[in-house]
Enzyme design. Structure first.
Site, PDB file in Angstrom:
ATOM      1  N   ASN A   1       0.777  -1.247   0.000  1.00  0.00           N
ATOM      2  CA  ASN A   1       0.000   0.000   0.000  1.00  0.00           C
ATOM      3  C   ASN A   1       0.802   1.288   0.000  1.00  0.00           C
ATOM      4  O   ASN A   1       0.367   2.281  -0.560  1.00  0.00           O
ATOM      5  CB  ASN A   1      -0.993  -0.012   1.172  1.00  0.00           C
ATOM      6  CG  ASN A   1      -0.326  -0.123   2.518  1.00  0.00           C
ATOM      7  OD1 ASN A   1       0.767  -0.676   2.635  1.00  0.00           O
ATOM      8  ND2 ASN A   1      -0.969   0.381   3.545  1.00  0.00           N
TER       9      ASN A   1
ATOM     10  N   GLU B   1       5.355  -4.229  12.056  1.00  0.00           N
ATOM     11  CA  GLU B   1       4.362  -3.174  11.811  1.00  0.00           C
ATOM     12  C   GLU B   1       3.201  -3.851  11.099  1.00  0.00           C
ATOM     13  O   GLU B   1       3.275  -4.130   9.902  1.00  0.00           O
ATOM     14  CB  GLU B   1       4.970  -2.074  10.932  1.00  0.00           C
ATOM     15  CG  GLU B   1       6.125  -1.344  11.564  1.00  0.00           C
ATOM     16  CD  GLU B   1       5.689  -0.368  12.650  1.00  0.00           C
ATOM     17  OE1 GLU B   1       4.476  -0.132  12.802  1.00  0.00           O
ATOM     18  OE2 GLU B   1       6.566   0.149  13.356  1.00  0.00           O
TER      19      GLU B   1
ATOM     20  N   GLY C   1       1.384  -5.229  16.302  1.00  0.00           N
ATOM     21  CA  GLY C   1       2.821  -5.443  16.240  1.00  0.00           C
ATOM     22  C   GLY C   1       3.593  -4.832  17.374  1.00  0.00           C
ATOM     23  O   GLY C   1       3.021  -4.396  18.373  1.00  0.00           O
TER      24      GLY C   1
ATOM     25  N   GLU D   1       8.748   2.504  14.153  1.00  0.00           N
ATOM     26  CA  GLU D   1       9.441   3.126  13.034  1.00  0.00           C
ATOM     27  C   GLU D   1       9.315   4.631  13.209  1.00  0.00           C
ATOM     28  O   GLU D   1       8.400   5.114  13.870  1.00  0.00           O
ATOM     29  CB  GLU D   1       8.868   2.639  11.704  1.00  0.00           C
ATOM     30  CG  GLU D   1       9.157   1.158  11.505  1.00  0.00           C
ATOM     31  CD  GLU D   1       8.977   0.642  10.085  1.00  0.00           C
ATOM     32  OE1 GLU D   1       8.038   1.097   9.400  1.00  0.00           O
ATOM     33  OE2 GLU D   1       9.782  -0.220   9.664  1.00  0.00           O
TER      34      GLU D   1
HETATM   35  P1  NAP Z   1       1.005  -9.079   3.534  1.00  0.00           P
HETATM   36  O1  NAP Z   1       0.185  -9.926   2.661  1.00  0.00           O
HETATM   37  O2  NAP Z   1       1.235  -9.498   4.927  1.00  0.00           O
HETATM   38  O3  NAP Z   1       2.425  -8.885   2.778  1.00  0.00           O
HETATM   39  C1  NAP Z   1       3.434  -8.072   3.307  1.00  0.00           C
HETATM   40  C2  NAP Z   1       4.769  -8.505   2.718  1.00  0.00           C
HETATM   41  O4  NAP Z   1       5.105  -9.805   3.223  1.00  0.00           O
HETATM   42  C3  NAP Z   1       4.762  -8.640   1.200  1.00  0.00           C
HETATM   43  O5  NAP Z   1       6.002  -8.238   0.680  1.00  0.00           O
HETATM   44  C4  NAP Z   1       4.551 -10.137   1.036  1.00  0.00           C
HETATM   45  O6  NAP Z   1       4.954 -10.606  -0.229  1.00  0.00           O
HETATM   46  C5  NAP Z   1       5.431 -10.651   2.139  1.00  0.00           C
HETATM   47  N1  NAP Z   1       5.217 -12.043   2.526  1.00  0.00           N
HETATM   48  C6  NAP Z   1       4.251 -12.905   2.126  1.00  0.00           C
HETATM   49  N2  NAP Z   1       4.443 -14.109   2.727  1.00  0.00           N
HETATM   50  C7  NAP Z   1       5.536 -13.990   3.513  1.00  0.00           C
HETATM   51  C8  NAP Z   1       6.224 -14.875   4.396  1.00  0.00           C
HETATM   52  N3  NAP Z   1       5.847 -16.139   4.606  1.00  0.00           N
HETATM   53  N4  NAP Z   1       7.315 -14.407   5.046  1.00  0.00           N
HETATM   54  C9  NAP Z   1       7.723 -13.142   4.887  1.00  0.00           C
HETATM   55  N5  NAP Z   1       7.115 -12.252   4.066  1.00  0.00           N
HETATM   56  C10 NAP Z   1       6.032 -12.678   3.393  1.00  0.00           C
HETATM   57  O7  NAP Z   1       0.415  -7.580   3.603  1.00  0.00           O
HETATM   58  P2  NAP Z   1      -0.174  -6.709   2.414  1.00  0.00           P
HETATM   59  O8  NAP Z   1      -1.480  -7.279   1.991  1.00  0.00           O
HETATM   60  O9  NAP Z   1       0.872  -6.464   1.393  1.00  0.00           O
HETATM   61  O10 NAP Z   1      -0.392  -5.319   3.169  1.00  0.00           O
HETATM   62  C11 NAP Z   1      -1.541  -5.004   3.876  1.00  0.00           C
HETATM   63  C12 NAP Z   1      -1.340  -5.227   5.353  1.00  0.00           C
HETATM   64  O11 NAP Z   1      -0.200  -4.491   5.808  1.00  0.00           O
HETATM   65  C13 NAP Z   1      -2.500  -4.693   6.168  1.00  0.00           C
HETATM   66  O12 NAP Z   1      -2.806  -5.592   7.187  1.00  0.00           O
HETATM   67  C14 NAP Z   1      -1.966  -3.394   6.742  1.00  0.00           C
HETATM   68  O13 NAP Z   1      -2.594  -2.962   7.915  1.00  0.00           O
HETATM   69  C15 NAP Z   1      -0.548  -3.737   6.965  1.00  0.00           C
HETATM   70  N6  NAP Z   1       0.260  -2.530   7.048  1.00  0.00           N
HETATM   71  C16 NAP Z   1       0.767  -2.173   8.261  1.00  0.00           C
HETATM   72  C17 NAP Z   1       1.490  -1.001   8.373  1.00  0.00           C
HETATM   73  C18 NAP Z   1       2.065  -0.552   9.688  1.00  0.00           C
HETATM   74  O14 NAP Z   1       2.897   0.353   9.708  1.00  0.00           O
HETATM   75  N7  NAP Z   1       1.677  -1.143  10.807  1.00  0.00           N
HETATM   76  C19 NAP Z   1       1.702  -0.208   7.248  1.00  0.00           C
HETATM   77  C20 NAP Z   1       1.158  -0.616   6.040  1.00  0.00           C
HETATM   78  C21 NAP Z   1       0.440  -1.789   5.945  1.00  0.00           C
HETATM   79  P3  NAP Z   1       3.867 -10.717  -1.423  1.00  0.00           P
HETATM   80  O15 NAP Z   1       3.469  -9.322  -1.749  1.00  0.00           O
HETATM   81  O16 NAP Z   1       4.597 -11.379  -2.507  1.00  0.00           O
HETATM   82  O17 NAP Z   1       2.735 -11.529  -0.876  1.00  0.00           O
END
Ligand code: NAP
Length: 500
Positions: free
Chosen positions: A166, A264, A469, A473
């Protein structure tokens, strides 16, 4: 957050095919695999990028390890590293439009926001940590006279920086900027749907003079690469931003190897609107908080809690106002709400709203997909009359959807706000500052905004509690999370005294 002034339309820059960046060299994946990258506003393929294998991850970690061990970056002083990062910062500013185009075309962000939010916030993060690089120091502790002890702040080694779809540019900056200035080497894995800005950052860091191997990018599927990268014995720290589900899996793996881990994760912030608030300002804040980045914002405000005397009034104003927020083609400078980033995200949001309707939710406005140019559009939606246990209230929606619940007392508002497994952000809209302090102190969240939303600064730490989490940051806290204290203690005792 304020909605920025409009700027020029997007010129529609061409995006080049992407390769892996390993050890200072651009190359294809070892098996030649590539992945299509879509423009969410049209559903069309805009380019392809290399899809790394675990062997490529091994190469990237080996390059990062070798660079770290050589001392070519890790043993420079903070000021020497800062000089290189200063050049990188200038190059980022020179290439601001390339970076904005990557975020706009790859994530579907309205071009105006890509320019004045994503690029500006990311460069400010690099600026902040570059400045800290000039003043990095250790400390000397007061000890008995026969001991002299000083504490060095040393880099950790190889950092795996894993980011979600995002905010690719900002969320990589929150990791890359402090990790590099502290002297670490990095293997960065961006989200597989939105990897383009990471490749531009690699070009910039190389041109600025960051030595080969210090910064590496592996694009590809987290399902294939994630466990391998997190568990790799030569990775010394994992900085992960993403979902709670994947984050807890990665934390478990890192924990088994006793690696420092920054998590995070997801959010589901409550925005508490008291009847004594400036209603015009509060409505503006409320709408901004749930539509920004099409609601794909971990710190969005998707749960509005409204003091009962103004509950129906607020619903009426939202019904009137939300459809007027400029929605649609993100190339247009006035657009505020663009598409969702992927068809998966669109279907997830649509499914949650359908289930909310079935659970008795009253749709105040929106509640449907929008067929526009082949893009992944969902109309901004407000839903009332759901209980706290309804899925759309309890879970993270990650789309332009707001649920609204009434409350009668301050205690009830706090209980509703905290009644979720998440604890990332929260907000209070009120004219009574004593109440704001009182309530803020009891909210379970890493950050609380009063009379505003998403007010961010590189110096202000952010992060979660509970399922959102741990670790922070931003601010000096993030720099410290990429350093370890090494205490060096000298024996100053005279030989005869030591012998006694
Ligand atoms: P996600 O599906 O958890 O993916 C995050 C990252 O992890 C991607 O690069 C993903 O690769 C990778 N990944 C997938 N499987 C993994 C594994 N087994 N081990 C390590 N990494 C792995 O999250 P998203 O859908 O991209 O993002 C949305 C989520 O992020 C929401 O829940 C949002 O709240 C959270 N978020 C949190 C923050 C914060 O600061 N707290 C900021 C922004 C977003 P792929 O893309 O190839 O699957």
């Amino acid at each position: 957050m304020t909605i920025p002034e409009t700027s020029a339309p997007a010129p529609g820059a061409t995006i080049r095919p992407g390769q892996l960046f390993i050890g200072g060299t651009w190359r294809d994946a070892s098996d030649g695999a590539r992945r299509d990258i879509l423009n969410p506003a049209t559903g069309q393929v805009i380019t392809t990028v290399a899809s790394a294998t675990t062997a490529d991850v091994d190469d990237a970690v080996a390059a990062a390890r070798a660079a770290f061990d050589s001392g070519v970056w890790s043993r420079l002083s903070g000021r020497e590293r800062a000089r290189v990062m200063q050049r990188a910062l200038q190059l980022m500013r020179d290439r601001a439009e390339d970076l904005a185009q990557a975020e706009h075309q790859n994530v579907g962000k309205p071009i105006t926001f890509a320019r004045v939010v994503d690029v500006v916030n990311a460069t400010e993060l690099y600026e902040y940590y570059t400045a800290l690089g000039h003043s990095m120091d250790g400390s000397v502790r007061e000890t008995p006279a026969d001991i002299h002890a000083y504490i060095r702040k040393e880099p950790l080694g190889v950092v795996a920086a894993i980011t979600p779809f995002n905010f690719p540019l900002i969320l990589s900056a929150t990791k890359i900027a402090p990790a590099l200035i502290a002297g670490n080497s990095i293997v960065h894995k961006p989200a597989s749907d939105t990897p383009l800005s990471a490749l531009i950052i690699a070009e910039i860091l190389q041109e600025a003079g960051v030595p080969d191997g210090v910064f590496n990018v592996v694009t590809g599927s987290g399902t294939t690469l994630g466990d391998h990268l997190v568990g790799h014995p030569d990775v010394n720290k994992v900085a992960f931003t993403g979902s709670t589900e994947i984050g807890s899996r990665a934390a478990e793996l890192a924990g088994r190897a006793l690696k420092p881990f920054t998590a995070e994760l997801g959010g589901n912030a409550a925005n508490i609107l008291f009847a004594d608030a400036d209603l015009n300002a509060a409505i503006f804040t409320t709408i901004s908080a749930f539509v920004f980045n099409s609601g794909q914002f971990c710190m969005a405000g998707p749960r509005l809690l409204v003091e009962r005397p103004i509950y129906e009034t607020v619903l009426g104003i939202l019904a009137e106002a939300v459809p007027h927020v400029p929605f649609g083609d993100p190339t247009q400078p006035e657009t505020v709400i663009g598409p969702l980033a992927s068809p998966t995200q669109l279907d997830k949001v649509a499914g949650m709203v359908e289930r909310a309707k079935a659970a008795g939710g009253r749709i105040i406005t929106g509640g449907e997909k929008v067929d526009l140019d082949g893009g992944f559009y969902y109309r901004p939606t407000v839903i009332a009359d759901l209980g706290s246990d309804a899925e759309a209230v309890a879970d993270e929606i990650f789309g332009p959807v707001l649920t609204v619940q009434p409350f009668d007392t301050e205690e009830e508002a706090i209980a509703l706000a905290n009644g979720t497994s998440y604890g990332l952000a929260s907000g209070i809209q009120t004219g009574d500052l004593a109440k704001a302090h009182r309530v803020a102190a009891r909210l379970e969240a890493g950050i609380t905004w009063v009379n505003g939303w998403a007010l961010m600064d590189p110096a202000v730490p952010f992060g979660g509690v509970k399922a959102s989490g741990w670790g922070r940051e931003g601010g000096p806290e993030a720099l410290e999370s990429y350093q370890r204290a090494h205490s060096i203690v000298f024996n100053l005792a005279q030989p005869e005294a030591a012998a006694q």
